[in-house]
Design a protein around this motif. Sequence first.
Motif, mmCIF file in Angstrom:
data_model
loop_
_atom_site.group_PDB
_atom_site.id
_atom_site.type_symbol
_atom_site.label_atom_id
_atom_site.label_comp_id
_atom_site.label_asym_id
_atom_site.label_seq_id
_atom_site.Cartn_x
_atom_site.Cartn_y
_atom_site.Cartn_z
ATOM 1 N N SER A 29 1.095 -1.297 -0.129
ATOM 2 C CA SER A 29 -0.151 0.037 -0.027
ATOM 3 C C SER A 29 0.883 1.211 -0.097
ATOM 4 C CB SER A 29 -0.837 -0.009 1.170
ATOM 5 O OG SER A 29 -1.756 1.356 1.141
ATOM 6 N N THR A 76 -4.843 -7.351 7.619
ATOM 7 C CA THR A 76 -3.464 -7.587 7.042
ATOM 8 C C THR A 76 -3.047 -8.705 7.514
ATOM 9 O OG1 THR A 76 -2.987 -5.308 6.817
ATOM 10 C CG2 THR A 76 -0.949 -7.047 6.851
ATOM 11 N N MET A 131 3.919 -1.023 3.429
ATOM 12 C CA MET A 131 3.036 0.005 3.479
ATOM 13 C C MET A 131 3.761 1.485 3.832
ATOM 14 S SD MET A 131 -0.363 -1.517 5.045
ATOM 15 C CE MET A 131 -0.950 -3.288 4.914
#
Length: 245
Positions: free
Chosen positions: A126, A145, A157
């Motif tokens: 992400s 997650t 991320m």
Amino acid sequence: MSEDIYDPQFVKGVFDRCSSQYITFSWICSFGFTERWRRQCVKSMPAPTGPDPEGYDLMAGTGEVWPHLLKRFPDIGAITAVDISSGMHHRAMERLHAHRAHKIAFVEDDVLASDLPKESADFIISTFGLKTFNGKQHAKLAKLTARCLKPGGVFCMIEASDPKGWWLRPLYLFHLKVMLPLIERVLLRGAQDFARIGTYSTNFGDASAFAEMLRAEGLDVEFKRFFFGCATAVAGRKPAAFARP
């Protein structure tokens, strides 16, 4: 009543309206650092194991991380992009990634309300989506997650962050809070959505609290800082012998 900027439908509206100019505006206003940080996010993610790995790009936006992801891991079998904004995904497929469409599926949904299958991902990535969640939503994202990763699955991320302790922090905050809204008013005729993105960024702080939430879910996590803390990331792996904490 004050508006809830973390309400999923509010977030969707902001990014649907931003979508047509998001790529250009974010690159110019970050002086190209967003693209550099996407590359560093991909570089920081441990390599997925197994043949033809499949995974998720959460809060995928315009999919600008996909070229970097597929360049480093050309054997990726499939990427499922999850984002609440249909405008952002349409922009991604029209302008950037039509020739990669055979490897990319799209789920238009609030990530935290989506029914992603348990242990279905070899990787989760992400870039610049964490800021659109508040603390309670981050805790839900950490649980998602851990649930969606396969044992041994990997993640990274990254998010623009508040560089506390950096001597140029006041200038950085001036850029976010004053210059971005000014540029938007001048170039985009009074629109406020990109200025809202600056608000999300300053509210976010950094990814350290989210790192602790991921650890609490039993994941191995490394917290990373980039360019004096102007971006921070979490990267790691779900242990192969995973037991719920």
